[in-house]
Every structure is written in structure tokens, then in C-alpha cells.
Design a protein around this motif. Sequence first.
Motif, mmCIF file in Angstrom:
data_model
loop_
_atom_site.group_PDB
_atom_site.id
_atom_site.type_symbol
_atom_site.label_atom_id
_atom_site.label_comp_id
_atom_site.label_asym_id
_atom_site.label_seq_id
_atom_site.Cartn_x
_atom_site.Cartn_y
_atom_site.Cartn_z
ATOM 1 N N PRO A 92 0.730 -1.328 0.474
ATOM 2 C CA PRO A 92 0.318 0.055 -0.064
ATOM 3 C C PRO A 92 0.927 1.554 0.362
ATOM 4 O O PRO A 92 0.198 2.329 -1.005
ATOM 5 N N GLU A 93 2.530 1.244 0.954
ATOM 6 C CA GLU A 93 2.572 2.544 0.546
ATOM 7 C C GLU A 93 3.424 2.640 -0.216
ATOM 8 O O GLU A 93 3.767 3.705 -0.971
ATOM 9 N N ALA A 115 0.881 3.826 -3.154
ATOM 10 C CA ALA A 115 -0.138 4.882 -2.568
ATOM 11 C C ALA A 115 -0.371 6.459 -3.545
ATOM 12 O O ALA A 115 -1.375 6.941 -3.857
ATOM 13 N N ARG A 136 -4.486 2.882 -7.565
ATOM 14 C CA ARG A 136 -4.027 1.900 -7.045
ATOM 15 C C ARG A 136 -4.389 0.799 -6.272
ATOM 16 O O ARG A 136 -4.012 -0.162 -5.799
ATOM 17 N N GLU A 137 -5.826 0.580 -6.259
ATOM 18 C CA GLU A 137 -6.722 -0.069 -6.051
ATOM 19 C C GLU A 137 -7.029 -1.121 -7.170
ATOM 20 O O GLU A 137 -6.333 -2.344 -6.501
#
Length: 233
Positions: free
Chosen positions: A83-84, A87, A92-93
Motif C-alpha cells: 500500500p505504501e 500509494a 492503486r486499488e
Amino acid sequence: MPFAPFAGVNHHGQSILLGCGLISCEDTETFTWLFEAWLSCMSDSPPLSIITDQDRAMQKAIENIFPTTRHRWCLWHIMKKVPEKLAAFKEREGIISSLLSAVYDSLSFDAFEEAWHCMITEYDLWDNDWLNGLYEERHRWVPCYLKGYFWAGMSTTQRSESMNAFFNGFVNSKTNLKQFVKQYENALRRKAELEWQADAKCFSKRTPCVSRYEMERQVEEVYTISKFKEFQE
């Protein structure tokens, strides 16, 4: 000083301590000394496999001292960074979903290669250094590249971290070296007691079968209780 435990798994699925070291720093030279000392204590018998985080200094030492050992990176540490690292991307999803699918759903090298290539192409990630670095080292962390080796059910360094938590009941930052040695022996004794208790339970109790299959009865006779319950599930 950093406490470096060598954690493993016994026949009951319990975490066991194979040794430990107190180190002054975390560079290749120090890890080389640590692994050489541990190898000497293990009668020069290297481990079949070893799981660590992505520490480069440790990796170099493993390659030098344990050249026949299969080295795996902790999958949890890698996936925690996803996730980082992603981000900043608008999509991103979708990227994360594709990445998770490629890692966890690919049952073969070809399937992973195809899924990874589709992800990189679809989201134009060819210049992402972090993903490119992971791909170059895919044989160290992607499950389908590691399934032909024995890992005792482990894919992360969780056992080692839980061992650190276990020692918190015996030592702390104020423990001096003399106290540490004594408490270390107490901790080892406690681990041995837990294994003896599990052994005694296996010899004195039987676990009911849940089917009529002859195979299940055969397995119940030879497996430890904890491993037989895993088999039943």
C-alpha cells in the motif's frame, strides 16, 4: 545488543529455538560471524531452508556460509509495503488487486509471469524500480517458485518474531549479560517442557476420526495430535 534468534518448528508445530547470538551491528561481516558460529554448533550441518527479511547484508552472508540452503524472503514483510509503495498511483486499488492475484493465485511459473506481465502492461509500470526489483528476485518470495521446498508450513519470519515476544517474559533491556545467560537457560527449559507435555499427550490420548476412511485412521496412528488436526481440517 540486538538479539538474533534462530527459530524453527518441531513435530507439534511449536516454535523452537535452534540457537541465538548477541550482535553488535547488522552488517555482512557480523552476520558471517554469526552464521559460522551457529554452523559450528550444529555440527556443520546447514539448514535446508531459511527465511529472513530483505536485509542485503544478511543475504550476502547466507550466500557465503550456506551456499546449499534455499533462502526465502518473508512474504508478510513484502506485502505489508505494497500500500505504501503504490500509494501515489491513481489506480492503486486495481494495481494492488492484480498484484495480490498474481502472487497468491498463480500455481506455476508461467501463470505468474503472465499475470505479472499483464499487470505491468495494463498500468504502465515498466519504470517502477520497486516492482522491478521484486520481479528480479521473484524466486525468493513468490509462493509458486518455492513450493518444491520444505518450509514446515512457514512463509514469513513470524516464528522468529514470536520467539522475541516469548523472551520478553524472561529478559528486558535492563537485563545484564550474566542474568541473560541464566534467563536464556530458563527460557530453553520452558520450551523443552512444552514439547515434553505435547509428547506425553500424544502417547496417552487418541484423537477421534471424523470419517470412515482407512487413510484417516492410518494417519492418526503416526501423526502428532496437532498435525493430525491440521490433516483433518
